[in-house]
Design an enzyme around this catalytic site. Structure first.
Site, PDB file in Angstrom:
ATOM      1  N   ARG A 180      -8.765  37.890 -71.706  1.00 27.90           N
ATOM      2  CA  ARG A 180      -9.197  38.098 -73.088  1.00 27.90           C
ATOM      3  C   ARG A 180     -10.675  37.784 -73.310  1.00 27.90           C
ATOM      4  O   ARG A 180     -11.359  38.488 -74.029  1.00 27.90           O
ATOM      5  CB  ARG A 180      -8.345  37.249 -74.032  1.00 27.90           C
ATOM      6  CG  ARG A 180      -6.913  37.740 -74.134  1.00 27.90           C
ATOM      7  CD  ARG A 180      -6.083  36.907 -75.078  1.00 27.90           C
ATOM      8  NE  ARG A 180      -4.769  37.476 -75.290  1.00 27.90           N
ATOM      9  CZ  ARG A 180      -3.795  36.887 -75.950  1.00 27.90           C
ATOM     10  NH1 ARG A 180      -3.993  35.701 -76.502  1.00 27.90           N
ATOM     11  NH2 ARG A 180      -2.627  37.470 -76.087  1.00 27.90           N
ATOM     12  N   ILE A 238      -0.772  24.508 -62.806  1.00 23.82           N
ATOM     13  CA  ILE A 238      -0.462  23.674 -63.949  1.00 23.82           C
ATOM     14  C   ILE A 238       0.011  24.523 -65.129  1.00 23.82           C
ATOM     15  O   ILE A 238       0.270  24.019 -66.204  1.00 23.82           O
ATOM     16  CB  ILE A 238      -1.728  22.862 -64.328  1.00 23.82           C
ATOM     17  CG1 ILE A 238      -1.376  21.535 -64.965  1.00 23.82           C
ATOM     18  CG2 ILE A 238      -2.643  23.653 -65.204  1.00 23.82           C
ATOM     19  CD1 ILE A 238      -1.450  20.413 -64.005  1.00 23.82           C
ATOM     20  N   ASP A 264       2.564  21.056 -60.979  1.00 24.72           N
ATOM     21  CA  ASP A 264       3.306  20.427 -62.068  1.00 24.72           C
ATOM     22  C   ASP A 264       4.433  21.334 -62.543  1.00 24.72           C
ATOM     23  O   ASP A 264       5.308  20.898 -63.268  1.00 24.72           O
ATOM     24  CB  ASP A 264       2.370  20.106 -63.233  1.00 24.72           C
ATOM     25  CG  ASP A 264       3.079  19.352 -64.354  1.00 24.72           C
ATOM     26  OD1 ASP A 264       3.574  18.234 -64.097  1.00 24.72           O
ATOM     27  OD2 ASP A 264       3.159  19.879 -65.482  1.00 24.72           O
ATOM     28  N   HIS A 288       6.683  18.529 -64.112  1.00 22.94           N
ATOM     29  CA  HIS A 288       6.442  19.315 -65.333  1.00 22.94           C
ATOM     30  C   HIS A 288       6.191  18.393 -66.530  1.00 22.94           C
ATOM     31  O   HIS A 288       6.887  18.469 -67.548  1.00 22.94           O
ATOM     32  CB  HIS A 288       7.605  20.252 -65.628  1.00 22.94           C
ATOM     33  CG  HIS A 288       7.219  21.407 -66.514  1.00 22.94           C
ATOM     34  ND1 HIS A 288       7.854  22.627 -66.498  1.00 22.94           N
ATOM     35  CD2 HIS A 288       6.246  21.522 -67.474  1.00 22.94           C
ATOM     36  CE1 HIS A 288       7.308  23.440 -67.386  1.00 22.94           C
ATOM     37  NE2 HIS A 288       6.321  22.792 -67.994  1.00 22.94           N
TER      38      HIS A 288
END
Length: 327
Positions: A180, A238, A264, A288
């Site tokens: 973006r 991540i 993670d 996580h």
């Protein structure tokens, strides 16, 4: 007296103590909103019929009953696969999410992984557990000199941008790709479109994924991409587990194609106890929880409240989602 700009906002089940508190706070702080807390599916089906807005998971059956729906607030920063189904993607309702509430927490977690690898903690922590006093060679050692290092941040949304800022403060040259942004943010030395990823991988000492799980990113980090990285480079994911093929990562690590990895998030959560990643010496794993930290529920409520005010006033909403891309 009810405002002419008032609207009905349904909190979809299941409810928690937190969502019930949010409903009370919304009713107090945004007079235009008429909040309905649907405690069960039957109530949700009845109340969604004439609601202009809703919060939570909205399945196909409920969407079919929603005659007036124009806004849906997703309950997560990046809802998993299944939240955006074809009927919702094609519906007129705008969807917003809770992105950018984790920027500082996850940015710090990314930096912790980078510093751990840069200073050899992935080597020294196992030695500590073995009660082994063993120094690395003085000149080479287990050190990455950060002012001479390059990081590639794949996705510089809020989290990636914060990671770039922190890395640049340590002298790291930051390359980035993003779908973006077209103008480099603070800390980013070079910004490229996603199509440049394969060309950039061989330049990076740290490859950091912060991208969401979308149709375009599912499994896009595979063996071929690990093989494009430097053998001395470290991989950090991540963002979302479904972006990275764990079997390919294990194969790359075992073949010495990359120097190490920190994760993670995972394709399978929780990571099975028998998974080979647990036993690899050059891997750092957290369950996580990179986004853990204070003030998250307050930040969620503020986004929802801001969007209620904007919706009542006919202004653009925060965190609008490209439904077809899921983010």
């Amino acid at each position: 007296m009810v405002s002419s700009n008032s609207f009905k906002f349904v909190m979809l089940p299941p409810q928690t103590d937190t969502t019930r508190r949010w409903a009370g706070r919304l009713a107090e702080s945004v007079p235009e909103v008429r909040v309905v807390v649907a405690e069960d599916a039957d109530t949700a089906a009845r109340e969604i019929a004439d609601a202009e807005a809703a919060f939570g998971w909205l399945g196909k059956e409920l969407l079919a009953k929603a005659r007036n729906l124009r806004w849906l607030q997703a309950p997560m920063a990046a809802p998993p696969a299944g939240y955006f189904y074809p009927e919702l993607v094609g519906h007129r309702a705008v969807v917003t999410n809770f992105r950018e509430i984790y920027n500082d927490h996850i940015g710090a977690h990314i930096l912790a992984f980078v510093l751990a690898f840069a200073r050899g903690l992935h080597v020294f922590i196992p030695q500590q557990l073995r009660r082994e006093w063993k120094k690395s060679p003085l000149e080479t050692g287990d050190v990455v000199h950060l002012p001479e290092a390059t990081a590639l941040v794949v996705g510089v949304g809020g989290i990636g941008a914060e990671a770039a800022r922190l890395l640049a403060a340590f002298g790291v040259t930051v390359l980035a790709t993003d779908a973006r942004h077209t103008t480099a943010l603070g800390g980013v030395a070079e910004l490229h479109p996603p199509e440049a990823l394969d060309e950039l991988l061989p330049r990076a000492d740290f490859v950091i994924l912060t991208v969401p799980h979308t149709p375009a990113t599912e499994g896009f980090f595979n063996r071929a991409r690990f093989q494009r990285m430097k053998p001395a480079a470290f991989f950090i994911n991540i963002g979302r587990g479904m972006t990275t093929r764990l079997d390919d990562l294990v194969a790359a690590l075992q073949a010495g194609e990359i120097a190490g990895a920190a994760l993670d998030v995972y394709e399978l959560e929780p990571l099975p106890t028998e998974h080979p990643l647990w036993g690899l010496p050059n891997v750092l794993l957290t369950p996580h929880m990179a986004g853990h930290g204070p003030y998250l529920d307050d930040r969620r409520f503020e986004i929802m409240a801001d969007n209620c005010r904007a919706f009542a006033a006919g202004r653009p909403l925060r965190n609008q989602v490209d439904k077809a891309s899921w983010f």
